[in-house]
Design a protein around this motif. Structure first.
Motif, PDB file in Angstrom:
ATOM      1  N   SER A  88      12.541 -78.897  67.294  1.00  0.00           N
ATOM      2  CA  SER A  88      11.377 -78.088  67.666  1.00  0.00           C
ATOM      3  C   SER A  88      10.361 -78.863  68.488  1.00  0.00           C
ATOM      4  O   SER A  88       9.785 -78.341  69.438  1.00  0.00           O
ATOM      5  N   ARG A  89      10.139 -80.116  68.068  1.00  0.00           N
ATOM      6  CA  ARG A  89       9.105 -80.912  68.751  1.00  0.00           C
ATOM      7  C   ARG A  89       9.502 -81.287  70.165  1.00  0.00           C
ATOM      8  O   ARG A  89       8.665 -81.741  70.937  1.00  0.00           O
ATOM      9  N   ASN A  90      10.768 -81.127  70.484  1.00  0.00           N
ATOM     10  CA  ASN A  90      11.245 -81.450  71.837  1.00  0.00           C
ATOM     11  C   ASN A  90      11.655 -80.222  72.640  1.00  0.00           C
ATOM     12  O   ASN A  90      12.241 -80.363  73.708  1.00  0.00           O
ATOM     13  N   MET A  91      11.342 -79.022  72.120  1.00  0.00           N
ATOM     14  CA  MET A  91      11.811 -77.821  72.824  1.00  0.00           C
ATOM     15  C   MET A  91      11.286 -77.753  74.250  1.00  0.00           C
ATOM     16  O   MET A  91      11.913 -77.168  75.125  1.00  0.00           O
ATOM     17  N   SER A 102       5.284 -73.602  68.025  1.00  0.00           N
ATOM     18  CA  SER A 102       4.404 -72.488  68.415  1.00  0.00           C
ATOM     19  C   SER A 102       4.903 -71.809  69.690  1.00  0.00           C
ATOM     20  O   SER A 102       4.102 -71.301  70.466  1.00  0.00           O
ATOM     21  N   ALA A 103       6.212 -71.823  69.873  1.00  0.00           N
ATOM     22  CA  ALA A 103       6.747 -71.289  71.127  1.00  0.00           C
ATOM     23  C   ALA A 103       6.910 -69.771  71.071  1.00  0.00           C
ATOM     24  O   ALA A 103       7.437 -69.223  70.099  1.00  0.00           O
ATOM     25  N   GLU A 147       9.009 -68.615  76.162  1.00  0.00           N
ATOM     26  CA  GLU A 147       9.069 -70.078  76.318  1.00  0.00           C
ATOM     27  C   GLU A 147      10.370 -70.634  75.741  1.00  0.00           C
ATOM     28  O   GLU A 147      10.974 -71.566  76.296  1.00  0.00           O
ATOM     29  N   PHE A 148      10.813 -70.046  74.629  1.00  0.00           N
ATOM     30  CA  PHE A 148      12.070 -70.461  73.977  1.00  0.00           C
ATOM     31  C   PHE A 148      13.247 -70.214  74.926  1.00  0.00           C
ATOM     32  O   PHE A 148      14.059 -71.112  75.193  1.00  0.00           O
ATOM     33  N   LEU A 149      13.309 -69.011  75.469  1.00  0.00           N
ATOM     34  CA  LEU A 149      14.421 -68.694  76.369  1.00  0.00           C
ATOM     35  C   LEU A 149      14.323 -69.474  77.683  1.00  0.00           C
ATOM     36  O   LEU A 149      15.338 -69.820  78.284  1.00  0.00           O
ATOM     37  N   THR A 191       3.842 -70.653  53.086  1.00  0.00           N
ATOM     38  CA  THR A 191       5.158 -71.184  53.426  1.00  0.00           C
ATOM     39  C   THR A 191       4.941 -72.225  54.525  1.00  0.00           C
ATOM     40  O   THR A 191       3.916 -72.208  55.210  1.00  0.00           O
ATOM     41  N   ARG A 192       5.916 -73.129  54.698  1.00  0.00           N
ATOM     42  CA  ARG A 192       5.746 -74.211  55.686  1.00  0.00           C
ATOM     43  C   ARG A 192       5.560 -73.644  57.089  1.00  0.00           C
ATOM     44  O   ARG A 192       4.753 -74.102  57.873  1.00  0.00           O
ATOM     45  N   ASN A 193       6.372 -72.639  57.397  1.00  0.00           N
ATOM     46  CA  ASN A 193       6.269 -71.907  58.667  1.00  0.00           C
ATOM     47  C   ASN A 193       6.477 -70.436  58.351  1.00  0.00           C
ATOM     48  O   ASN A 193       6.737 -70.084  57.207  1.00  0.00           O
TER      49      ASN A 193
END
Ligand code: PEP
Ligand code: MN
Length: 260
Positions: free
Chosen positions: A119-122, A145-146, A150-152, A180-182
């Motif tokens: 995640s931190r390198n997405m 937080s993407a 942004e993910f795609l 929850t954590r996320n």
């Protein structure tokens, strides 16, 4: 122009199927399981033996760990990769492990069957381009937080660099909720399947941060059409050097697999 044309159904209407280690990712429902971090031969082999027996398709384990705090366990590094390779042979389980930087690309590609981009390198675009030059399947985790676009678009970096073998992973996002954590964003699973031909799996461990929530979220992920799961498992979660609270023990994992 569509900002993620290659990832979209516009450029490819049929689902992408990625054959790896006897599994057809995107067709079969597949399960990746193993410890957050590779800690020792004993810990890894015990876990690998148990998850294989329970029916997992892949072994996960971090050798290079992206930790929030510099004083936290950072992983065994290359020694961890070698232990994963040993477990791979011993238990006939293909291996998924995270690549943190371009420097370790060659050695990670040598040992891993699937390379995880965390995640931190997405949005580490240089790293995305570098793994785009490989043919190895890439497990791309959604940024903390993407947004979906942004993910795609991150997937598009890998595809447009020449690697068509991208597997997406929803692992929860930051919201106002801290119970929850996320917050697991299950709604993107069917949406991604509408917009994109790429396979998408769910990580209920990092999404929830809590072992007791892993089973219900796994079933929910399957119900909304995810192509698989990635789950943290540890022989003794209380002693884990990372992510113990969200790790299933061996019996809990076996029970989860029987519940499908
Ligand atoms: C992990 O898989 O152990 C990990 C660090 O995941 P994420 O990048 O989703 O936080
Ligand atoms: Mn973890």
């Amino acid at each position: 122009m569509n900002p993620y044309l290659l990832a979209s159904r516009e450029s490819k209407s049929t689902p992408t199927i990625i054959p790896v280690g006897g599994c057809e990712i995107g067709r079969d429902f597949m399960v990746i399981a193993g410890p957050c971090s590779v800690e020792s031969a004993e810990q890894l082999f015990k876990t690998a033996e148990a998850v294989k027996k329970a029916g997992a398709n892949f072994l996960r384990g971090g050798a290079f760990k992206p930790r929030t705090n510099p004083y936290s366990f950072q992983g065994l590094g290359i020694e961890g990769l070698k232990l994963l390779a040993e477990a791979r042979e011993k238990y006939a389980l293909p291996v998924v492990t995270e690549l943190l930087n371009v420097e370790h690309l060659e050695i990670t590609a040598h040992y891993a069957d699937i390379i995880q981009i965390g995640s931190r390198n997405m949005q580490n675009f240089e790293l995305l381009r570098a793994v785009g030059k490989l043919k190895k399947p890439i497990l791309l985790k959604r940024g903390l937080s993407a947004r979906l676009e942004e993910f795609l678009s991150a997937a598009e970096y890998i595809l447009s660099s020449g690697n068509p073998n991208v597997i997406l992973c929803e692992r929860g996002i930051r919201t106002f909720e801290t119970a929850t954590r996320n917050t697991l964003d299950l709604s993107i699973i069917p949406l991604v399947k509408e917009l994109s031909h790429l396979p998408i799996i769910v990580d209920p461990s990092h999404a929830s941060g809590k072992a007791s929530l892993v089973k219900p979220l796994s079933h929910a992920a399957k119900a909304v059409g995810a192509h698989g799961l990635i789950i943290e498992v540890h022989p003794n979660p209380k002693e884990a050097l990372s992510d113990g609270e969200q790790s299933l023990d061996l019996a809990q994992f076996s029970e989860l697999m029987l519940s499908f």
